[in-house]
Write a protein that holds these residues in place. Structure first.
Motif, PDB file in Angstrom:
ATOM      1  N   LEU A 184      36.929  20.950  38.655  1.00 60.54           N
ATOM      2  CA  LEU A 184      36.854  22.203  39.400  1.00 60.54           C
ATOM      3  C   LEU A 184      36.008  22.049  40.658  1.00 60.54           C
ATOM      4  O   LEU A 184      36.381  22.522  41.741  1.00 60.54           O
ATOM      5  CB  LEU A 184      36.264  23.307  38.510  1.00 60.54           C
ATOM      6  N   ASN A 185      34.879  21.370  40.544  1.00 56.10           N
ATOM      7  CA  ASN A 185      34.003  21.176  41.703  1.00 56.10           C
ATOM      8  C   ASN A 185      34.670  20.321  42.775  1.00 56.10           C
ATOM      9  O   ASN A 185      34.507  20.570  43.976  1.00 56.10           O
ATOM     10  CB  ASN A 185      32.679  20.545  41.267  1.00 56.10           C
ATOM     11  N   LEU A 186      35.440  19.339  42.340  1.00 62.58           N
ATOM     12  CA  LEU A 186      36.168  18.512  43.308  1.00 62.58           C
ATOM     13  C   LEU A 186      37.216  19.346  44.054  1.00 62.58           C
ATOM     14  O   LEU A 186      37.394  19.212  45.270  1.00 62.58           O
ATOM     15  CB  LEU A 186      36.838  17.336  42.595  1.00 62.58           C
ATOM     16  N   GLU A 187      37.904  20.219  43.313  1.00 56.81           N
ATOM     17  CA  GLU A 187      38.901  21.078  43.944  1.00 56.81           C
ATOM     18  C   GLU A 187      38.243  22.044  44.915  1.00 56.81           C
ATOM     19  O   GLU A 187      38.747  22.279  46.025  1.00 56.81           O
ATOM     20  CB  GLU A 187      39.697  21.842  42.886  1.00 56.81           C
ATOM     21  N   ILE A 188      37.110  22.598  44.507  1.00 57.18           N
ATOM     22  CA  ILE A 188      36.373  23.520  45.386  1.00 57.18           C
ATOM     23  C   ILE A 188      35.943  22.810  46.662  1.00 57.18           C
ATOM     24  O   ILE A 188      36.090  23.346  47.769  1.00 57.18           O
ATOM     25  CB  ILE A 188      35.154  24.107  44.649  1.00 57.18           C
ATOM     26  N   ASN A 189      35.419  21.602  46.521  1.00 57.28           N
ATOM     27  CA  ASN A 189      34.977  20.852  47.699  1.00 57.28           C
ATOM     28  C   ASN A 189      36.151  20.560  48.635  1.00 57.28           C
ATOM     29  O   ASN A 189      36.011  20.622  49.864  1.00 57.28           O
ATOM     30  CB  ASN A 189      34.307  19.549  47.265  1.00 57.28           C
ATOM     31  N   GLY A 190      37.306  20.248  48.065  1.00 56.91           N
ATOM     32  CA  GLY A 190      38.478  20.000  48.888  1.00 56.91           C
ATOM     33  C   GLY A 190      38.913  21.238  49.650  1.00 56.91           C
ATOM     34  O   GLY A 190      39.261  21.167  50.833  1.00 56.91           O
ATOM     35  N   LEU A 191      38.880  22.380  48.975  1.00 62.37           N
ATOM     36  CA  LEU A 191      39.258  23.628  49.627  1.00 62.37           C
ATOM     37  C   LEU A 191      38.239  24.032  50.688  1.00 62.37           C
ATOM     38  O   LEU A 191      38.599  24.580  51.733  1.00 62.37           O
ATOM     39  CB  LEU A 191      39.400  24.735  48.581  1.00 62.37           C
ATOM     40  N   MET A 192      36.960  23.766  50.415  1.00 61.06           N
ATOM     41  CA  MET A 192      35.924  24.063  51.403  1.00 61.06           C
ATOM     42  C   MET A 192      36.127  23.232  52.667  1.00 61.06           C
ATOM     43  O   MET A 192      35.937  23.716  53.790  1.00 61.06           O
ATOM     44  CB  MET A 192      34.543  23.797  50.806  1.00 61.06           C
ATOM     45  N   ALA A 193      36.518  21.963  52.466  1.00 61.83           N
ATOM     46  CA  ALA A 193      36.773  21.111  53.635  1.00 61.83           C
ATOM     47  C   ALA A 193      37.960  21.641  54.441  1.00 61.83           C
ATOM     48  O   ALA A 193      37.936  21.656  55.679  1.00 61.83           O
ATOM     49  CB  ALA A 193      37.027  19.683  53.166  1.00 61.83           C
ATOM     50  N   GLU A 194      39.012  22.081  53.733  1.00 62.63           N
ATOM     51  CA  GLU A 194      40.166  22.644  54.420  1.00 62.63           C
ATOM     52  C   GLU A 194      39.782  23.924  55.142  1.00 62.63           C
ATOM     53  O   GLU A 194      40.205  24.150  56.303  1.00 62.63           O
ATOM     54  CB  GLU A 194      41.304  22.942  53.431  1.00 62.63           C
ATOM     55  N   ARG A 195      38.973  24.763  54.513  1.00 63.51           N
ATOM     56  CA  ARG A 195      38.531  26.002  55.131  1.00 63.51           C
ATOM     57  C   ARG A 195      37.756  25.720  56.420  1.00 63.51           C
ATOM     58  O   ARG A 195      37.923  26.408  57.423  1.00 63.51           O
ATOM     59  CB  ARG A 195      37.671  26.797  54.156  1.00 63.51           C
ATOM     60  N   HIS A 196      36.880  24.704  56.380  1.00 62.57           N
ATOM     61  CA  HIS A 196      36.116  24.339  57.572  1.00 62.57           C
ATOM     62  C   HIS A 196      37.045  23.910  58.702  1.00 62.57           C
ATOM     63  O   HIS A 196      36.865  24.282  59.868  1.00 62.57           O
ATOM     64  CB  HIS A 196      35.141  23.211  57.234  1.00 62.57           C
ATOM     65  N   HIS A 197      38.080  23.147  58.357  1.00 63.63           N
ATOM     66  CA  HIS A 197      39.042  22.691  59.356  1.00 63.63           C
ATOM     67  C   HIS A 197      39.838  23.862  59.930  1.00 63.63           C
ATOM     68  O   HIS A 197      40.017  23.971  61.160  1.00 63.63           O
ATOM     69  CB  HIS A 197      39.984  21.661  58.737  1.00 63.63           C
TER      70      HIS A 197
END
Length: 261
Positions: A243-256
């Motif tokens: 779950l934390n890995l998925e959250i981090n991936g989505l956070m990176a996409e959100r930043h982009h």
């Protein structure tokens, strides 16, 4: 602040109406349920028709195509109060559902509306495009969900958002283009919640890119919030790591994506 918002629109005297509207006109048009009728009846204090933007009042051409016609844009001001609990049977108060009220107003008025909603919890600005109904000749329906924004800001005359709202700063090709200009102002205001700075769009293409980016940011925020809520309840370490890995991936996409705002 409400008067400051009206002033920011810079509406000419030629389009001003300044007429009180009976709320039964909203209640009797496009209100599907008893609860919705009660919401409008109980929570609306006053409806004021501020202005009617037409070709002969603002010098902007009407718009017609196979999907819609914009012959007029109405500017309405609604002063609302808390709605009672239990449909008026209790003295307890609950926050006004401003999103639902704005939607009901847009549904009830046959023209596109710029709605100024002064509610107990704040001042809201709402717009919604209209189109012809597909299965009912002559009927007008909402074209997508209304854009309703809480104006939680100090709306002085020098604020960039206030300056961007002025009628003469909107596209003048047609009433549709003008109305879309106001929609783009709302999008820019919502984008400023991510960027920290309000900047108006310079071209329709820039506005379209920003709308798409904002929509994706909002989708990502909802997904991230849901995953975080799930993570707080997760007891299996492997699942929590995933779950934390998925959250981090989505956070990176959100930043982009936010970089496009």
């Amino acid at each position: 602040m409400l008067e400051a918002l009206i002033s920011a629109l810079a509406l000419p005297a030629s389009c001003r109406v300044e007429q009180r509207v009976p709320k039964k006109m909203l209640i009797e048009n496009g209100t599907p349920t008893a609860a919705d009728k009660r919401l409008l009846s109980d929570a609306i204090e006053e409806i004021q028709w501020i202005a009617a933007l037409k070709p002969n009042t603002v010098g902007v051409a009407e718009y017609r195509d196979n999907e819609r016609e914009y012959l007029e844009v109405a500017v309405l001001r609604i002063t609302a109060r808390h709605a009672p609990e239990d449909g008026g049977l209790s003295t307890a108060k609950k926050p006004l559902n401003t999103t639902r009220m704005a939607e009901l107003v847009h549904r009830a008025v046959p023209y596109p509306v710029l709605l100024l909603l002064a509610a107990p919890q704040g001042l809201f600005l709402s717009l919604a495009h209209k189109r012809w109904a597909q299965n009912e000749a002559g009927k007008v329906v909402l074209d997508g969900a209304p854009a309703t924004v809480d104006l939680a800001l100090d709306l002085t005359a020098g604020h960039p958002f206030a300056q961007a709202l002025a009628l003469n700063r909107q596209p003048q090709a047609s009433l549709l283009a003008l109305y879309q200009g106001w929609m783009d102002c709302l999008t820019a205001l919502q984008a400023s919640q991510y960027t920290g700075t309000f900047t108006a769009d310079e071209t329709p293409a820039q506005a379209a890119t920003r709308r798409a980016a904002l929509h994706r940011c909002q989708e990502l925020d909802l997904r991230i919030a849901s995953l975080r809520n799930t993570a707080t309840k997760e007891k299996q370490m492997a699942r929590l790591v995933a779950l934390n890995l998925e959250i981090n991936g989505l956070m990176a996409e959100r930043h982009h994506v936010a970089s496009c705002l």
